[in-house]
Design a protein around this motif. Structure first.
Motif, PDB file in Angstrom:
ATOM      1  N   THR A   1      48.279   1.652  25.911  1.00  0.00           N
ATOM      2  CA  THR A   1      47.639   2.944  25.660  1.00  0.00           C
ATOM      3  C   THR A   1      46.326   3.025  26.423  1.00  0.00           C
ATOM      4  O   THR A   1      45.803   2.006  26.893  1.00  0.00           O
ATOM      5  N   ARG A   2      45.798   4.232  26.522  1.00  0.00           N
ATOM      6  CA  ARG A   2      44.555   4.404  27.269  1.00  0.00           C
ATOM      7  C   ARG A   2      43.346   3.900  26.484  1.00  0.00           C
ATOM      8  O   ARG A   2      42.420   3.318  27.045  1.00  0.00           O
ATOM      9  N   VAL A   3      43.335   4.159  25.174  1.00  0.00           N
ATOM     10  CA  VAL A   3      42.264   3.662  24.305  1.00  0.00           C
ATOM     11  C   VAL A   3      42.900   2.781  23.242  1.00  0.00           C
ATOM     12  O   VAL A   3      44.112   2.870  22.988  1.00  0.00           O
ATOM     13  N   PRO A   4      42.134   1.887  22.601  1.00  0.00           N
ATOM     14  CA  PRO A   4      42.716   0.938  21.643  1.00  0.00           C
ATOM     15  C   PRO A   4      43.504   1.615  20.528  1.00  0.00           C
ATOM     16  O   PRO A   4      43.086   2.630  19.978  1.00  0.00           O
ATOM     17  N   LEU A   5      44.653   1.051  20.222  1.00  0.00           N
ATOM     18  CA  LEU A   5      45.512   1.524  19.141  1.00  0.00           C
ATOM     19  C   LEU A   5      45.443   0.526  17.995  1.00  0.00           C
ATOM     20  O   LEU A   5      45.620  -0.669  18.197  1.00  0.00           O
TER      21      LEU A   5
ATOM     22  N   PHE B   1      59.349 -13.258  17.795  1.00  0.00           N
ATOM     23  CA  PHE B   1      59.017 -11.856  18.027  1.00  0.00           C
ATOM     24  C   PHE B   1      57.506 -11.788  18.296  1.00  0.00           C
ATOM     25  O   PHE B   1      56.706 -12.256  17.474  1.00  0.00           O
ATOM     26  N   GLN B   2      57.124 -11.216  19.415  1.00  0.00           N
ATOM     27  CA  GLN B   2      55.705 -11.073  19.759  1.00  0.00           C
ATOM     28  C   GLN B   2      55.413  -9.610  20.095  1.00  0.00           C
ATOM     29  O   GLN B   2      56.062  -9.019  20.960  1.00  0.00           O
ATOM     30  N   ILE B   3      54.437  -9.033  19.391  1.00  0.00           N
ATOM     31  CA  ILE B   3      53.991  -7.666  19.657  1.00  0.00           C
ATOM     32  C   ILE B   3      52.599  -7.737  20.259  1.00  0.00           C
ATOM     33  O   ILE B   3      51.700  -8.365  19.688  1.00  0.00           O
ATOM     34  N   VAL B   4      52.419  -7.105  21.417  1.00  0.00           N
ATOM     35  CA  VAL B   4      51.136  -7.110  22.118  1.00  0.00           C
ATOM     36  C   VAL B   4      50.716  -5.673  22.390  1.00  0.00           C
ATOM     37  O   VAL B   4      51.514  -4.882  22.914  1.00  0.00           O
ATOM     38  N   THR B   5      49.483  -5.327  22.029  1.00  0.00           N
ATOM     39  CA  THR B   5      48.960  -4.012  22.395  1.00  0.00           C
ATOM     40  C   THR B   5      47.781  -4.203  23.338  1.00  0.00           C
ATOM     41  O   THR B   5      46.926  -5.064  23.123  1.00  0.00           O
ATOM     42  N   VAL B   6      47.754  -3.419  24.400  1.00  0.00           N
ATOM     43  CA  VAL B   6      46.660  -3.448  25.367  1.00  0.00           C
ATOM     44  C   VAL B   6      46.210  -2.023  25.631  1.00  0.00           C
ATOM     45  O   VAL B   6      47.011  -1.081  25.575  1.00  0.00           O
ATOM     46  N   ALA B   7      44.930  -1.870  25.918  1.00  0.00           N
ATOM     47  CA  ALA B   7      44.378  -0.548  26.194  1.00  0.00           C
ATOM     48  C   ALA B   7      43.551  -0.595  27.470  1.00  0.00           C
ATOM     49  O   ALA B   7      42.962  -1.622  27.810  1.00  0.00           O
ATOM     50  N   GLY B   8      43.523   0.528  28.155  1.00  0.00           N
ATOM     51  CA  GLY B   8      42.748   0.633  29.385  1.00  0.00           C
ATOM     52  C   GLY B   8      43.518   1.430  30.418  1.00  0.00           C
ATOM     53  O   GLY B   8      44.748   1.529  30.358  1.00  0.00           O
ATOM     54  N   GLU B   9      42.812   2.007  31.360  1.00  0.00           N
ATOM     55  CA  GLU B   9      43.470   2.840  32.369  1.00  0.00           C
ATOM     56  C   GLU B   9      44.053   2.020  33.512  1.00  0.00           C
ATOM     57  O   GLU B   9      45.016   2.434  34.152  1.00  0.00           O
ATOM     58  N   HIS B  10      43.458   0.862  33.785  1.00  0.00           N
ATOM     59  CA  HIS B  10      43.930   0.057  34.919  1.00  0.00           C
ATOM     60  C   HIS B  10      44.038  -1.420  34.521  1.00  0.00           C
ATOM     61  O   HIS B  10      43.626  -2.310  35.243  1.00  0.00           O
ATOM     62  N   THR B  11      44.620  -1.682  33.349  1.00  0.00           N
ATOM     63  CA  THR B  11      44.752  -3.050  32.863  1.00  0.00           C
ATOM     64  C   THR B  11      45.821  -3.797  33.656  1.00  0.00           C
ATOM     65  O   THR B  11      46.934  -3.295  33.853  1.00  0.00           O
ATOM     66  N   HIS B  12      45.491  -5.005  34.101  1.00  0.00           N
ATOM     67  CA  HIS B  12      46.466  -5.881  34.755  1.00  0.00           C
ATOM     68  C   HIS B  12      47.095  -6.772  33.677  1.00  0.00           C
ATOM     69  O   HIS B  12      46.404  -7.525  33.008  1.00  0.00           O
ATOM     70  N   LEU B  13      48.399  -6.693  33.533  1.00  0.00           N
ATOM     71  CA  LEU B  13      49.096  -7.432  32.484  1.00  0.00           C
ATOM     72  C   LEU B  13      50.146  -8.350  33.081  1.00  0.00           C
ATOM     73  O   LEU B  13      50.972  -7.927  33.887  1.00  0.00           O
ATOM     74  N   ASP B  14      50.106  -9.620  32.660  1.00  0.00           N
ATOM     75  CA  ASP B  14      51.148 -10.593  33.017  1.00  0.00           C
ATOM     76  C   ASP B  14      51.916 -10.900  31.740  1.00  0.00           C
ATOM     77  O   ASP B  14      51.394 -11.575  30.852  1.00  0.00           O
ATOM     78  N   ALA B  15      53.142 -10.394  31.624  1.00  0.00           N
ATOM     79  CA  ALA B  15      53.958 -10.587  30.429  1.00  0.00           C
ATOM     80  C   ALA B  15      55.116 -11.524  30.762  1.00  0.00           C
ATOM     81  O   ALA B  15      55.955 -11.210  31.608  1.00  0.00           O
ATOM     82  N   VAL B  16      55.163 -12.671  30.094  1.00  0.00           N
ATOM     83  CA  VAL B  16      56.201 -13.680  30.340  1.00  0.00           C
ATOM     84  C   VAL B  16      56.979 -13.897  29.045  1.00  0.00           C
ATOM     85  O   VAL B  16      56.386 -14.157  27.991  1.00  0.00           O
ATOM     86  N   ASN B  17      58.301 -13.794  29.123  1.00  0.00           N
ATOM     87  CA  ASN B  17      59.160 -13.919  27.950  1.00  0.00           C
ATOM     88  C   ASN B  17      60.332 -14.836  28.300  1.00  0.00           C
ATOM     89  O   ASN B  17      61.105 -14.542  29.212  1.00  0.00           O
TER      90      ASN B  17
END
Length: 226
Positions: free
Chosen positions: A149-153, A108-124
């Motif tokens: 989210t837009r700002v860090p959670l 189980f992996q939980i990832v949080t990212v913040a930013g308006e234009h974040t580029h995310l590569d999620a591989v599962n």
């Protein structure tokens, strides 16, 4: 007869099994874990981040049973780009119906990212393989939860306690002797609980987080009955 299933990428839609790739791959700070307690990591401001979690189990006639699980929380904070990889592999080899083996790998992996234009590569990815192993129980499950989210959670104490409780129950299921079909069902139920906890967390976050998103990538392979 040797049977082997190639690793597959999962979709961003719960309880389906196809490929997911979001955004662009980003090189940056790397982290690897296979059995880390559910706790939020303090993330410093950065432009890119990379994380990889991998659980592997292998059994044979010399070692009949192995069960491993991982429950990690990765909080990137505000980043321009991020790459998250989650993988589970289980192998059973050379056992027989009269002398069967059991191999379980769950991540189980939980990832949080913040930013308006974040580029995310999620591989599962997950792969359960039986190699000349009649009557063996082999299960590999990879569950990746992405919170955007837009700002860090930051998870509060109540959220962390709920996640820690789910982690403890995942440990118990991993060590259990439940048949593969029932184990799949109960692990799926835990994944549903994680999604609910994360949605509650973003719902109670400051309004400045904008429009948060919680996505589950699920990949589950099992022998018999997959």
């Amino acid at each position: 007869m040797t049977q082997h299933r190639k690793p597959r990428r999962s979709t961003a839609t719960p309880f389906t099994q196809r490929a997911v790739r979001i955004g662009l791959f980003a090189a940056g700070v790397a982290g690897v874990a296979t059995a880390v307690p559910a706790q939020a990591a303090t993330a410093l401001p950065q432009t890119a981040a990379v994380v990889s979690d991998h659980v592997y189990s292998h059994v044979d006639r010399a070692h009949h049973t192995q069960a491993r699980d991982s429950f990690t929380v990765r909080q990137f904070g505000t980043v321009n780009a991020a790459a998250a990889r989650n993988q589970a592999n289980a192998v059973s080899a050379g056992c027989s119906a009269d002398d069967h083996c059991r191999s379980v790998a769950l991540s189980f992996q939980i990832v949080t990212v913040a930013g308006e234009h974040t580029h995310l590569d999620a591989v599962n990815l997950s792969d359960a393989a039986n190699k000349k192993c009649t009557g063996c129980q082999t299960l590999a499950g990879a569950y990746q939860f992405v919170v955007s989210t837009r700002v860090p959670l930051r998870f509060d104490d109540a959220t962390q306690r709920e996640l820690a409780d789910i982690h403890r129950r995942l440990d118990g299921l991993t060590r259990s002797s439940l048949p593969a079909a029932e184990l799949k069902s109960q692990v799926d139920a835990l994944a549903g609980e994680v999604t609910g906890v994360l949605r509650d967390a973003v719902a109670h976050a400051p309004k400045s987080t904008g429009q948060p998103d919680v996505t589950l990538h699920r990949q589950l392979d099992g022998w018999p009955g997959h």
